[in-house]
Design a protein around this motif. Structure first.
Motif, PDB file in Angstrom:
ATOM      1  N   PRO A   5      47.491 -79.449 112.927  1.00 36.04           N
ATOM      2  CA  PRO A   5      46.900 -78.621 111.882  1.00 36.04           C
ATOM      3  C   PRO A   5      47.846 -78.371 110.721  1.00 36.04           C
ATOM      4  O   PRO A   5      47.426 -78.203 109.590  1.00 36.04           O
ATOM      5  CB  PRO A   5      46.578 -77.316 112.604  1.00 36.04           C
ATOM      6  N   MET A  14      46.803 -81.814 119.208  1.00 34.89           N
ATOM      7  CA  MET A  14      45.445 -82.208 118.903  1.00 34.89           C
ATOM      8  C   MET A  14      44.960 -83.395 119.732  1.00 34.89           C
ATOM      9  O   MET A  14      43.806 -83.750 119.679  1.00 34.89           O
ATOM     10  CB  MET A  14      45.316 -82.488 117.407  1.00 34.89           C
ATOM     11  N   THR A  66      41.166 -84.069 113.452  1.00 32.94           N
ATOM     12  CA  THR A  66      41.677 -84.058 114.835  1.00 32.94           C
ATOM     13  C   THR A  66      40.814 -84.980 115.685  1.00 32.94           C
ATOM     14  O   THR A  66      39.746 -85.415 115.251  1.00 32.94           O
ATOM     15  CB  THR A  66      41.560 -82.650 115.443  1.00 32.94           C
ATOM     16  N   CYS A 111      39.071 -79.219 114.202  1.00 32.84           N
ATOM     17  CA  CYS A 111      39.742 -78.291 115.130  1.00 32.84           C
ATOM     18  C   CYS A 111      39.280 -78.562 116.561  1.00 32.84           C
ATOM     19  O   CYS A 111      39.039 -77.632 117.327  1.00 32.84           O
ATOM     20  CB  CYS A 111      39.500 -76.844 114.718  1.00 32.84           C
ATOM     21  N   GLY A 490      43.740 -72.462 111.464  1.00 32.28           N
ATOM     22  CA  GLY A 490      44.430 -73.555 112.156  1.00 32.28           C
ATOM     23  C   GLY A 490      43.730 -74.897 112.045  1.00 32.28           C
ATOM     24  O   GLY A 490      44.226 -75.903 112.544  1.00 32.28           O
ATOM     25  N   ALA A 491      42.564 -74.929 111.377  1.00 34.59           N
ATOM     26  CA  ALA A 491      41.855 -76.210 111.229  1.00 34.59           C
ATOM     27  C   ALA A 491      42.662 -77.124 110.311  1.00 34.59           C
ATOM     28  O   ALA A 491      43.378 -76.658 109.417  1.00 34.59           O
ATOM     29  CB  ALA A 491      40.473 -75.974 110.656  1.00 34.59           C
TER      30      ALA A 491
END
Ligand SMILES: Cc1cc2nc3c(=O)[nH]c(=O)nc-3n(C[C@H](O)[C@H](O)[C@H](O)COP(=O)(O)OP(=O)(O)OC[C@H]3O[C@@H](n4cnc5c(N)ncnc54)[C@H](O)[C@@H]3O)c2cc1C
Length: 500
Positions: A5, A14, A66, A111, A490-491
């Protein structure tokens, strides 16, 4: 290697699926083991759509977002509702997935979401020959859909270049346009009703009727929703009889302005050729090599007249009269024939595999603004660096304006430099479009890549969308961070970043 991220290139976090073993088991129990995928290979296969930026990153051994945590493939609406209810209860993030042909990153996980692939929901349910409508499940492949309609003598008149690599639900979700849109409209003009599953698992139905006056259009909240409001499961579309006649004409115009004037006047004179395609000098040259007429009249236009014979003939007379008044000559038909043959092919692969940075950007401009938009955008892209390519065509024509579809290409170069220039190219095109009063997207949608320019177009309308999203999806579980809406903390951001 996918990036983390924070964009550091440390992919470890990820790569791990974010699903707990209990959640994986519960999802697999709904669809059956065979339709729950969690191997790394499967997760890589669903980690991107056709967003060119995603391909650039992949070429460098990276990913745009991700890895998804898993892929789940429901057989029907009942299974889908169960998945959505479980996700709501357990706070699992989901992404609706049609065929992954979107070019703005709408189906890319940012995410560790779970991809919900709708392609098993692929039945043509009913053709109503009296009302001239068809009801179809959202996951049906566009090519199969048209083939089944054709077998009964019908067409939905929505024929995108990606016909064979997209789903009917994806067309509506992205608010797409097909090659005969100048006559039959975009998908929002063709969808008359739909069913959908809300992010809390409730069903919604927009009943299929010709017109209504029951408040703002709920249908139009779904057409163009790109999965952020939930899952479209079923659609009823307007269909038409296969045309009695179909005839193509190739024209050579003395200048771009004369050709634009002719297209505008045809449309404003209520002429609706089924295909109207006009190319700038660069794109015309590629299609008219060796044709002497184009040495004097360098601008190519292709028209197609289709439908009942008597109508098509009248439209041809009207349109060709207007073209002649603007100095056009009828040419031999090779460019039209070639377009017909290649109309469902994707050209980009040649350049992408040779390490070029190629992308397409489509905007809508008014007739007043288009000449200026074209000149300024062309200059801006060609000025980016030596070897930059810019070409444009106009193939969705309306009385008020048209879609300007641009192809850009940057030569092979170090990745980080190219990503920054590629972003700059987008910024220039979207900013010029906004400045000159256009819409930043005609039919590819917003996905995630257009997020940063959306508020400038929608202004407080963007707040209305966010309030609606927060109301129906308070935990931001269904396709978060797309269509300019808030992304979870956090994406992954899709801004240019260095590759590890
Ligand atoms: C070579 C090429 C040519 C193209 N030509 C055209 C063209 O001529 N015209 C055009 O309009 N577009 C075109 N596109 C873009 C793309 O094909 C369309 O946007 C298409 O409508 C996407 O459909 P899909 O089923 O592949 O959707 P996906 O890529 O799977 O998804 C796109 C978005 O819609 C959402 N979504 C998909 N299905 C559903 C559903 N049932 N319910 C809710 N949300 C859903 C996804 O979450 C995602 O946000 C082209 C793309 C390529 C690669």
């Amino acid at each position: 290697m996918p990036s983390s991220p924070n964009g550091s290139g440390d992919s470890r976090a990820m790569r791990e699926s974010m699903l707990s073993a209990a959640h994986a088991k519960a999802l697999a129990a709904i669809v059956g083991e065979a339709f729950f995928l969690q191997s790394e290979a499967d997760r890589y296969a669903y980690a991107r759509d056709r967003l060119p930026y995603g391909l650039f990153r992949l070429r460098a051994g990276d990913l745009p977002g991700t890895l998804p945590s898993a892929i789940v493939i429901p057989a029907d609406e009942a299974q889908l509702v169960e998945i959505v209810k479980l996700a709501r209860r357990e706070k699992i993030r989901l992404i609706p997935f049609g065929a992954g042909s979107g070019v703005l990153g709408g189906a890319i996980s940012i995410c560790g979401e779970v991809i919900v692939d709708l392609k098993r929901m692929n039945q043509l349910l009913e053709i109503n020959e009296t009302d001239c409508t068809v009801t179809v499940q959202a996951g049906m492949n566009g090519g199969h859909f048209e083939e089944q309609l054709a077998a009964r003598g019908f067409t939905a008149n929505h024929l995108p270049q990606s016909l064979f690599m997209s789903t009917v639900g994806g067309w509506a979700a992205c608010r797409g346009a097909g090659q005969v849109s100048s006559r039959y409209g975009k998908i929002e003009d063709i969808v008359v009703g739909l069913k959908a599953v809300l992010p809390d698992g409730r069903m919604l139905e927009v009943r299929p009727v010709a017109r209504r006056a029951v408040g703002p259009s709920i249908k139009d909240l779904w057409v163009g929703s790109e999965g952020v409001f939930g899952f479209i499961t079923e659609l009823t579309l307007r269909i038409g009889h296969k045309p009695e006649v179909q005839k193509g004409v190739t024209l050579a115009f003395p200048s771009l302005q004369s050709a634009m004037d002719a297209m505008r006047e045809i449309s404003q004179a209520e002429g609706r050729p089924s295909v109207m395609r006009l190319y700038d000098e660069e794109e015309s040259r590629q299609r008219t090599e060796g044709m002497a007429l184009f040495a004097q009249k360098p601008i190519l236009a292709i028209l197609q007249f289709a439908g009942p014979k008597v109508l098509a003939e009248a439209e041809e007379t009207l349109a060709l009269g207007i073209c002649a008044a603007h100095g056009a000559s009828v040419a031999t038909n090779e460019p039209y024939d070639h377009w017909q043959l290649a109309r469902y092919q994707s050209y980009s692969i040649k350049w992408q595999t040779a390490d070029y940075y190629m992308d397409t950007v489509e905007i809508t401009g008014s007739w007043t603004a288009l000449p200026k938009m074209y000149e300024r955008m062309r200059e801006a892209i060609l000025g980016l660096q030596p070897g930059a390519y810019f070409g444009a065509h106009w193939s969705h024509i309306y009385p008020e304006g048209a879609c300007q579809y641009m192809t850009l290409r940057l030569p092979p170069q170090p990745q980080q430099q190219a990503l920054e220039l590629h972003h700059k190219a987008w910024d220039l095109l979207q900013s010029i479009c906004l400045e000159l009063g256009g819409s930043i997207a005609h039919h590819h949608g917003v996905g995630i890549f257009r997020n940063e320019w959306l508020r400038a177009e929608l202004n407080t309308g963007m707040d209305m969308l966010q309030i609606l999203k927060d109301g129906i999806d308070p935990d931001n579980l269904v396709n978060p961070g797309k269509v300019g809406l808030r992304a979870p903390q956090g994406a992954v951001s899709l801004a240019p970043r260095s590759v590890a």
